[in-house]
Design an enzyme around this catalytic site. Structure first.
Site, PDB file in Angstrom:
ATOM      1  N   GLU A 150      75.307  26.211 -12.751  1.00  0.00           N
ATOM      2  CA  GLU A 150      74.240  25.916 -13.722  1.00  0.00           C
ATOM      3  C   GLU A 150      73.481  24.620 -13.437  1.00  0.00           C
ATOM      4  OE1 GLU A 150      76.009  25.522 -17.614  1.00  0.00           O
ATOM      5  OE2 GLU A 150      77.357  23.920 -16.984  1.00  0.00           O
ATOM      6  N   GLY A 184      84.533  20.626 -25.312  1.00  0.00           N
ATOM      7  CA  GLY A 184      84.400  22.085 -25.268  1.00  0.00           C
ATOM      8  C   GLY A 184      85.755  22.765 -25.186  1.00  0.00           C
ATOM      9  N   GLY A 225      79.936  24.871 -15.321  1.00  0.00           N
ATOM     10  CA  GLY A 225      80.568  23.875 -14.444  1.00  0.00           C
ATOM     11  C   GLY A 225      80.003  22.483 -14.637  1.00  0.00           C
ATOM     12  N   ARG A 247      70.302  46.422  -5.129  1.00  0.00           N
ATOM     13  CA  ARG A 247      69.776  45.198  -5.752  1.00  0.00           C
ATOM     14  C   ARG A 247      70.465  43.925  -5.259  1.00  0.00           C
ATOM     15  NH1 ARG A 247      69.420  47.461 -11.976  1.00  0.00           N
ATOM     16  NH2 ARG A 247      67.256  48.126 -11.849  1.00  0.00           N
ATOM     17  N   HIS A 286      79.445  31.334 -22.224  1.00  0.00           N
ATOM     18  CA  HIS A 286      80.709  30.989 -22.882  1.00  0.00           C
ATOM     19  C   HIS A 286      81.799  32.032 -22.712  1.00  0.00           C
ATOM     20  CE1 HIS A 286      77.759  28.224 -24.506  1.00  0.00           C
ATOM     21  NE2 HIS A 286      78.773  27.425 -24.770  1.00  0.00           N
ATOM     22  N   GLY A 300      88.438  16.333 -21.817  1.00  0.00           N
ATOM     23  CA  GLY A 300      87.848  16.095 -20.503  1.00  0.00           C
ATOM     24  C   GLY A 300      87.408  14.639 -20.420  1.00  0.00           C
ATOM     25  N   THR A 332      89.381  21.188 -18.781  1.00  0.00           N
ATOM     26  CA  THR A 332      87.944  21.429 -18.620  1.00  0.00           C
ATOM     27  C   THR A 332      87.745  22.573 -17.639  1.00  0.00           C
ATOM     28  OG1 THR A 332      85.899  20.643 -17.609  1.00  0.00           O
ATOM     29  CG2 THR A 332      87.850  19.433 -17.003  1.00  0.00           C
ATOM     30  N   ASP A 341      85.302  22.900 -16.005  1.00  0.00           N
ATOM     31  CA  ASP A 341      84.506  22.337 -14.902  1.00  0.00           C
ATOM     32  C   ASP A 341      85.387  21.770 -13.782  1.00  0.00           C
ATOM     33  OD1 ASP A 341      82.485  22.878 -16.746  1.00  0.00           O
ATOM     34  OD2 ASP A 341      82.417  20.815 -17.465  1.00  0.00           O
ATOM     35  N   ARG A 396      68.343  41.067 -10.219  1.00  0.00           N
ATOM     36  CA  ARG A 396      68.706  40.970 -11.636  1.00  0.00           C
ATOM     37  C   ARG A 396      69.601  39.752 -11.808  1.00  0.00           C
ATOM     38  NH1 ARG A 396      65.204  44.160 -11.967  1.00  0.00           N
ATOM     39  NH2 ARG A 396      65.177  46.159 -13.073  1.00  0.00           N
TER      40      ARG A 396
HETATM   41  O1  F6P Z   1      82.092  21.167 -20.092  1.00  0.00           O
HETATM   42  C1  F6P Z   1      82.324  22.490 -20.406  1.00  0.00           C
HETATM   43  C2  F6P Z   1      81.046  23.272 -20.552  1.00  0.00           C
HETATM   44  O2  F6P Z   1      81.384  24.620 -20.792  1.00  0.00           O
HETATM   45  C3  F6P Z   1      80.089  23.145 -19.377  1.00  0.00           C
HETATM   46  O3  F6P Z   1      80.491  23.933 -18.268  1.00  0.00           O
HETATM   47  C4  F6P Z   1      78.798  23.572 -20.031  1.00  0.00           C
HETATM   48  O4  F6P Z   1      77.706  23.002 -19.358  1.00  0.00           O
HETATM   49  C5  F6P Z   1      78.917  22.990 -21.424  1.00  0.00           C
HETATM   50  O5  F6P Z   1      80.291  22.805 -21.668  1.00  0.00           O
HETATM   51  C6  F6P Z   1      78.340  23.866 -22.514  1.00  0.00           C
HETATM   52  O6  F6P Z   1      78.400  23.151 -23.696  1.00  0.00           O
HETATM   53  P1  F6P Z   1      78.219  23.833 -25.139  1.00  0.00           P
HETATM   54  O7  F6P Z   1      79.554  24.404 -25.524  1.00  0.00           O
HETATM   55  O8  F6P Z   1      77.813  22.700 -26.006  1.00  0.00           O
HETATM   56  O9  F6P Z   1      77.193  24.913 -25.007  1.00  0.00           O
END
Ligand code: F6P
Length: 359
Positions: A236, A12, A184, A176, A283, A115, A139, A141, A277
Site C-alpha cells: 500500500e 490496530g 503493511g 487477465r 482489513h 506496535g 503488527t 506490518d 483488475r
Molecule cells: O499498522 C497496521 C495497519 O493495518 C496498516 O497495515 C494499515 O496501513 C493501517 O493499520 C490501517 O489503519 P486503520 O485500521 O486505521 O484503517
C-alpha cells in the site's frame, strides 16, 4: 512482590491478540497466583472514569480465544493521551489521568501488546509515572526492530497468499492481469512474503524503486512465452511513478494508505493492452483467526512476558530471535525500524525465481 497486573491491546488489531491474553492469564494466575485485569480499549480504559477494566477469570480462558481474531479487550489506534483530541477540536495532555488509572487499579505491572506507535506512548507513560511496563510486539506490518516476527504478520501473509491462490484461476480463465494491493504501512514485508508464497510475477514494495515500464515489460514477456495471465502484488505504501503516496482521507480527518493498486492496474492496462483488475485486501488481513505460527508465538510471548514481570525486568519487549523468545529494551525495538532489506534473503529469493520488482 507482584499481586496484580494489567494487560491492554493497543493500535490496530491483528490475529493472535486473544491467544496472548489467554496465555498471560493462565500463566499469571495458575502458576504465579496473581490477578490479571484486562483494560478496555488500550489506554482509553485507564483514562475513563470509572476506569474500564475487568478481572480476567482463568476458567473463562477457553481455547475459543486461541482461534478468535480481533481483541476481546478492544483497542484503538487514535487518542494519544499526550495529545488527546477533545470534542471542541483542541488537543489536551491527559497522560496523568492514564497514570492515575493504573494507580487506582493497584497494578504492580502492565503488559502492553502493541506496535511501535503504541510502545512510544506506553513507554513515555511508564517513564513519567514510574509504571512497570513489559511490551509484546504485534503488527501485521512486521516492522518492529529486534524481533524476527511480530504477532499477526504470519496470518496476514497467509490471507494475502490465499488471495493470490484465488485470483490465479480467475485470472487464467479471463486472460487477465490481476493486481492485489496489500497492507503493511511503510514496509513491504506482507507483499514480499505473500508474493513469493503465492507465485506473483511482480512484487512492488516501497523499499525498491520501480519503473512501470519494467513491470509492463515483465507482463509482455509472460505473454510472449505463452502464458495468458499474470499476478502482481503491490504494498500500500508504494508511490506513483512520480513519488506521490496514494492515500484515503476518512471522515474525521484520518488518512491511511489506499489506492495504489488502482493506479498500478490502470497504468499496466495502458502500457500492455492487457485487461487488468484490482483487489484491495484491506482489513481482511487483520480480522482472521490466527494461523498456527501466530498462535504458538503469541503464547510463547505471553508466557515470557509474565516471567519477565516475575523477574522484575521492566521496560523490556519480548522478541523472537533464532528460534527462541528473548527480551530486548523497548526503546531499541522502536528505534530499529525494520523495513524490507533490498539485499536480504527474501528479495534474493524472489529475484532468483524471476519475480520482477520493476527495477
Ligand atoms: O499498522 C497496521 C495497519 O493495518 C496498516 O497495515 C494499515 O496501513 C493501517 O493499520 C490501517 O489503519 P486503520 O485500521 O486505521 O484503517
Amino acid at each position: 512482590m507482584i499481586k496484580r497486573i494489567g494487560i491492554l491491546t493497543s493500535g490496530g488489531d491483528c490475529a493472535g491478540l486473544n491467544a496472548v491474553l489467554r496465555a498471560v492469564v493462565l500463566h499469571a494466575t495458575s502458576n504465579k497466583g496473581w490477578e490479571v485485569l484486562g483494560l478496555r480499549q488500550g489506554t482509553a480504559g485507564l483514562m475513563a472514569r470509572p476506569v474500564e477494566a475487568e478481572l480476567l477469570d482463568p476458567y473463562a480462558m477457553s481455547s475459543v480465544l486461541l482461534r478468535q481474531g480481533g481483541t476481546v479487550l478492544g483497542t484503538t489506534n487514535r487518542g494519544d493521551p499526550f495529545a488527546f483530541p477533545m470534542a471542541d477540536g483542541h488537543l489536551l495532555d491527559r497522560s496523568e489521568e492514564v497514570i492515575d488509572g493504573y494507580r487506582q487499579l493497584g497494578l504492580d505491572a502492565l503488559i502492553g501488546i502493541g506496535g511501535d506507535g503504541s510502545f512510544r506512548i506506553l513507554r513515555r507513560l511508564a517513564q513519567q509515572g514510574g509504571l512497570n511496563l513489559v511490551g509484546i510486539p504485534k503488527t501485521i506490518d512486521n516492522d518492529l526492530g529486534l524481533t524476527e516476527i511480530s504477532i499477526g504478520h504470519d496470518t496476514a501473509v497467509w490471507i494475502a497468499t490465499e488471495a493470490l491462490d484465488r485470483l490465479q484461476p480467475t485470472a487464467a480463465s479471463h486472460d487477465r492481469v490481476m493486481v492485489l494491493e496489500v497492507m503493511g504501512r511503510d514496509a513491504g514485508h506482507i507483499a514480499l512474503s505473500a508474493g513469493i508464497a503465492g507465485g506473483a510475477d511482480a512484487i512492488l514494495i516501497p523499499e525498491i524503486p520501480y519503473s512501470m515500464e519494467r513491470v509492463a515489460q515483465k507482463i509482455d514477456d509472460i505473454k510472449r512465452q505463452g502464458r495468458n495471465f499474470a499476478l502482481v502484488i503491490v504494498a500500500e505504501a508504494v508511490t506513483t511513478e512520480h513519488g506521490e503516496p496514494v492515500t484515503v482521507t476518512h471522515v474525521g480527518g484520518k488518512a491511511t494508505y489506499g489506492g495504489i493498486g488502482h493506479y498500478v492496474s490502470d497504468r499496466l492496462a495502458t502500457l500492455t493492452g492487457a485487461e487488468t483488475r484490482v483487489t484491495v485486501l484491506g482489513h481482511l488481513q487483520r480480522g482472521a483467526p490466527p494461523d498456527p505460527r501466530d498462535r504458538v508465538i503469541a503464547q510463547a510471548f505471553g508466557v515470557h512476558a509474565v516471567d519477565l514481570i516475575d523477574a522484575g525486568k521492566f521496560d523490556r519487549m519480548v522478541a523472537w530471535q533464532n528460534r527462541r523468545v528473548i527480551d530486548v529494551p523497548i526503546l531499541e525495538a522502536i528505534e530499529r525500524y525494520q523495513a524490507v532489506d533490498p539485499d536480504g534473503t527474501l528479495v534474493q529469493t524472489a529475484r532468483g525465481l524471476g519475480i520482477s520488482f520493476g527495477d
